[in-house]
Design an enzyme around this catalytic site. Sequence first.
Site, PDB file in Angstrom:
ATOM      1  N   GLU A   1     -24.177 -10.616   9.225  1.00  0.00           N
ATOM      2  CA  GLU A   1     -25.475 -10.677  10.065  1.00  0.00           C
ATOM      3  C   GLU A   1     -26.450  -9.546   9.994  1.00  0.00           C
ATOM      4  O   GLU A   1     -27.089  -9.341  10.836  1.00  0.00           O
ATOM      5  CB  GLU A   1     -25.066 -10.914  11.355  1.00  0.00           C
ATOM      6  CG  GLU A   1     -23.700 -11.924  11.712  1.00  0.00           C
ATOM      7  CD  GLU A   1     -24.448 -13.372  11.755  1.00  0.00           C
ATOM      8  OE1 GLU A   1     -25.448 -13.584  11.099  1.00  0.00           O
ATOM      9  OE2 GLU A   1     -23.712 -14.289  12.306  1.00  0.00           O
TER      10      GLU A   1
ATOM     11  N   HIS B   1     -23.191  -7.115  18.505  1.00  0.00           N
ATOM     12  CA  HIS B   1     -23.137  -8.376  18.533  1.00  0.00           C
ATOM     13  C   HIS B   1     -21.605  -8.736  18.946  1.00  0.00           C
ATOM     14  O   HIS B   1     -20.668  -8.072  17.996  1.00  0.00           O
ATOM     15  CB  HIS B   1     -23.528  -9.121  17.489  1.00  0.00           C
ATOM     16  CG  HIS B   1     -23.153 -10.612  16.984  1.00  0.00           C
ATOM     17  ND1 HIS B   1     -23.334 -11.738  18.113  1.00  0.00           N
ATOM     18  CD2 HIS B   1     -22.242 -11.040  16.197  1.00  0.00           C
ATOM     19  CE1 HIS B   1     -22.505 -12.593  17.553  1.00  0.00           C
ATOM     20  NE2 HIS B   1     -21.842 -12.411  16.655  1.00  0.00           N
TER      21      HIS B   1
ATOM     22  N   HIS C   1     -18.592 -11.505  20.370  1.00  0.00           N
ATOM     23  CA  HIS C   1     -18.017 -13.142  20.861  1.00  0.00           C
ATOM     24  C   HIS C   1     -17.215 -12.661  22.149  1.00  0.00           C
ATOM     25  O   HIS C   1     -16.197 -13.292  22.273  1.00  0.00           O
ATOM     26  CB  HIS C   1     -17.112 -13.424  19.932  1.00  0.00           C
ATOM     27  CG  HIS C   1     -17.691 -13.731  18.320  1.00  0.00           C
ATOM     28  ND1 HIS C   1     -17.036 -14.349  17.384  1.00  0.00           N
ATOM     29  CD2 HIS C   1     -19.104 -13.469  17.910  1.00  0.00           C
ATOM     30  CE1 HIS C   1     -17.741 -14.303  16.451  1.00  0.00           C
ATOM     31  NE2 HIS C   1     -19.153 -13.930  16.691  1.00  0.00           N
TER      32      HIS C   1
ATOM     33  N   TYR D   1     -28.507  -4.532  38.367  1.00  0.00           N
ATOM     34  CA  TYR D   1     -28.434  -3.691  36.940  1.00  0.00           C
ATOM     35  C   TYR D   1     -28.668  -4.769  35.778  1.00  0.00           C
ATOM     36  O   TYR D   1     -29.106  -4.340  34.751  1.00  0.00           O
ATOM     37  CB  TYR D   1     -26.857  -3.206  37.264  1.00  0.00           C
ATOM     38  CG  TYR D   1     -26.800  -1.765  36.437  1.00  0.00           C
ATOM     39  CD1 TYR D   1     -27.489  -1.004  36.785  1.00  0.00           C
ATOM     40  CD2 TYR D   1     -25.859  -1.617  35.787  1.00  0.00           C
ATOM     41  CE1 TYR D   1     -27.480   0.267  36.094  1.00  0.00           C
ATOM     42  CE2 TYR D   1     -25.478  -0.436  35.107  1.00  0.00           C
ATOM     43  CZ  TYR D   1     -26.593   0.709  35.250  1.00  0.00           C
ATOM     44  OH  TYR D   1     -26.384   1.913  34.651  1.00  0.00           O
TER      45      TYR D   1
HETATM   46  O1  LIG Z   1     -19.592 -15.258  14.010  1.00  0.00           O
HETATM   47  C1  LIG Z   1     -19.704 -14.768  12.848  1.00  0.00           C
HETATM   48  O2  LIG Z   1     -19.049 -15.167  11.828  1.00  0.00           O
HETATM   49  C2  LIG Z   1     -20.321 -13.395  12.771  1.00  0.00           C
HETATM   50  O3  LIG Z   1     -21.456 -13.590  13.671  1.00  0.00           O
HETATM   51  C3  LIG Z   1     -19.493 -12.314  13.205  1.00  0.00           C
HETATM   52  O4  LIG Z   1     -19.658 -11.912  14.419  1.00  0.00           O
HETATM   53  C4  LIG Z   1     -18.641 -11.500  12.314  1.00  0.00           C
HETATM   54  O5  LIG Z   1     -19.180 -11.356  10.950  1.00  0.00           O
HETATM   55  P1  LIG Z   1     -19.177 -10.080  10.071  1.00  0.00           P
HETATM   56  O6  LIG Z   1     -20.030  -9.082  10.624  1.00  0.00           O
HETATM   57  O7  LIG Z   1     -19.732 -10.577   8.561  1.00  0.00           O
HETATM   58  O8  LIG Z   1     -17.635  -9.966   9.984  1.00  0.00           O
HETATM   59 ZN   LIG Z   2     -20.673 -13.393  15.550  1.00  0.00          ZN
END
Ligand SMILES: O=C(O)[C@@H](O)C(=O)COP(=O)(O)O
Ligand SMILES: [Zn+2]
Length: 210
Positions: free
Chosen positions: A74, A93, A95, A120
């Site tokens: 990414e 980023h 999840h 906030y």
């Molecule tokens: O969801 C995905 O596969 C990517 O957005 C992620 O979170 C992890 O990918 P890498 O940073 O390449 O490990």
């Molecule tokens: Zn991801």
Amino acid sequence: MTEQQLREQMVTLARSMFERGYATGGAGNLSLKLPNGHFLATPTGSSFGRLDADRLSVVDIDGNHISGDRPSKEVAFHLAIYRNNSACNAIVHLHSTYLTALSCLQGLDTDNAIKPFTPYFVMRIGKLPVIPYLRPGDPRIAEELAKRAADYRAFLLANHGPVVTGSNLTDAVDNAEELEETAKLALMLDGKSIRYLSEEEITDLQGRGK
Ligand SMILES: O=C(O)[C@@H](O)C(=O)COP(=O)(O)O
Ligand SMILES: [Zn+2]
């Protein structure tokens, strides 16, 4: 901070997020701007719990791999944000559970997925636009984020998870944690009668920073 201090800070903050459940397995990626104009990023497939400061990836603004392990798939969307928002010096980023759950809901307001109900959220994030679903690593994520990078501090990738910016990595992590907790509250409160902040209350907060 020196490059070495920034490397160690990335490892420490990533482990902290991993240990507190904001990141699991190999999901998510981090980046920050280095003093020499290059970017430090987490290697692809790496766990936030087990990063090695000496193996973090370095890329230039065009995405060329300078050193370290192969960068996150990414990295292009991280660079698209840096190119279009000079105030952004770090990106997280995740999840994380509640934001990812929110990102899977039908009928989100794509201009702002969380209608403000706490100060906030307004002070740290402002608005949370939704980026249409694209598979992880798709170069079009970078195009979508480039269009919005100048106007927002965080983004929600549909059916995927959040992308959060900051003035440095500590700030980006704090913003990401605040946003995750706000999503948790939003889902807890779903179906209940919420007193949302009024337009006047939101405007009052916007002038005050965080
Ligand atoms: O969801 C995905 O596969 C990517 O957005 C992620 O979170 C992890 O990918 P890498 O940073 O390449 O490990
Ligand atoms: Zn991801």
